[in-house]
Write a protein that holds these residues in place. Structure first.
Motif, mmCIF file in Angstrom:
data_model
loop_
_atom_site.group_PDB
_atom_site.id
_atom_site.type_symbol
_atom_site.label_atom_id
_atom_site.label_comp_id
_atom_site.label_asym_id
_atom_site.label_seq_id
_atom_site.Cartn_x
_atom_site.Cartn_y
_atom_site.Cartn_z
ATOM 1 N N UNK A 102 0.645 -0.575 0.276
ATOM 2 C CA UNK A 102 -0.142 0.266 -0.212
ATOM 3 C C UNK A 102 0.747 1.375 0.252
ATOM 4 N N UNK A 103 0.526 1.944 -0.983
ATOM 5 C CA UNK A 103 1.275 3.633 -1.191
ATOM 6 C C UNK A 103 1.857 4.181 0.898
ATOM 7 N N UNK A 104 2.469 5.094 1.198
ATOM 8 C CA UNK A 104 2.603 5.929 1.712
ATOM 9 C C UNK A 104 2.661 5.307 3.093
ATOM 10 N N UNK A 105 2.473 4.027 3.232
ATOM 11 C CA UNK A 105 2.175 3.244 3.958
ATOM 12 C C UNK A 105 3.769 2.326 4.831
ATOM 13 N N UNK A 106 3.611 2.756 5.870
ATOM 14 C CA UNK A 106 5.595 1.935 6.741
ATOM 15 C C UNK A 106 5.267 0.403 7.197
ATOM 16 N N UNK A 107 4.918 -0.148 7.005
ATOM 17 C CA UNK A 107 4.198 -1.448 7.202
ATOM 18 C C UNK A 107 5.771 -2.134 8.915
ATOM 19 N N UNK A 108 6.879 -1.592 8.668
ATOM 20 C CA UNK A 108 8.176 -1.708 9.645
ATOM 21 C C UNK A 108 7.917 -0.622 11.074
ATOM 22 N N UNK A 109 7.316 0.092 10.685
ATOM 23 C CA UNK A 109 7.048 1.544 11.874
ATOM 24 C C UNK A 109 5.283 0.860 12.675
ATOM 25 N N UNK A 110 4.645 -0.075 12.215
ATOM 26 C CA UNK A 110 3.218 -0.608 12.687
ATOM 27 C C UNK A 110 4.123 -1.305 13.959
ATOM 28 N N UNK A 111 2.461 -0.629 15.044
ATOM 29 C CA UNK A 111 2.355 -2.262 15.413
ATOM 30 C C UNK A 111 1.531 -3.563 15.432
ATOM 31 N N UNK A 112 2.043 -4.415 15.739
ATOM 32 C CA UNK A 112 1.680 -5.846 15.252
ATOM 33 C C UNK A 112 0.944 -6.557 16.499
ATOM 34 N N UNK A 113 0.178 -6.936 15.929
ATOM 35 C CA UNK A 113 -0.725 -8.306 16.470
ATOM 36 C C UNK A 113 -0.910 -9.200 15.875
ATOM 37 N N UNK A 114 -1.222 -10.263 16.826
ATOM 38 C CA UNK A 114 -0.048 -11.828 15.894
ATOM 39 C C UNK A 114 -2.011 -12.409 16.442
ATOM 40 N N UNK A 115 -1.755 -12.884 15.512
ATOM 41 C CA UNK A 115 -3.212 -14.186 14.776
ATOM 42 C C UNK A 115 -2.579 -15.669 15.099
#
Length: 120
Positions: A102-115
Motif C-alpha cells: 500500500x502506497x505511503x504506509x511503512x509496515x516496519x514502524x507499525x504496531x503488530x497483532x499476532x493472529x
C-alpha cells in the motif's frame, strides 16, 4: 460510520494495481499459519469486501495459490512474485491486503497483532 479513505497499492513491478476503501490503517496483523509464517507479510487489520478492494490493473497477471480446505486464496503477481492480498479462510470471498503493497504506509514502524491461524 467510521471515516474511510481510499488507499492505492501495487505489486513490486506495478503490473497489479488496486485500491481499497478503508478506515485509517495504523497497525497490522501477522498470522502464524504455515503460509503466512513463510511469506512474512504484514496484513491489514481490516477485512475488505469485494466492493472495497478494487483491482484497477493486472487481473490477468495474478496467480492464485490454495491449499488445505481451498477456501483461502493467496494471490501473487506472475511477473514479480509479490503477494498483494488474499481471500480469507474465516470470511470466504473477503480480503486482507499486504500493508507493504500500500502506497505511503511503512509496515516496519507499525504496531503488530499476532493472529493464531495455526490453531484453526
Amino acid at each position: 460510520m467510521e471515516n474511510r479513505r481510499t488507499y492505492h497499492g501495487s505489486c513490486h513491478c506495478g503490473a497489479v494495481k488496486f485500491r481499497i476503501s478503508s478506515p485509517e490503517i495504523s497497525s497490522g496483523v501477522r498470522c502464524n499459519c504455515s503460509i503466512c509464517q513463510r511469506k512474512g507479510a504484514l496484513m491489514t487489520p481490516y477485512i475488505y469486501s469485494p466492493a472495497e478492494l478494487v483491482i484497477e490493473a493486472g487481473t490477468e497477471q495474478l496467480s492464485v495459490y490454495q491449499f488445505g480446505t481451498g477456501v483461502a486464496k493467496h494471490y501473487f503477481c506472475k511477473v514479480c512474485g509479490i503477494y498483494p492480498f488474499h481471500q480469507t479462510l474465516r470470511k470466504a470471498g473477503y480480503y486482507r491486503v499486504n500493508v507493504g503493497c500500500i502506497d505511503g504506509l511503512e509496515p516496519l514502524t507499525m504496531p503488530v497483532e499476532v493472529f493464531d491461524g495455526r490453531s484453526l
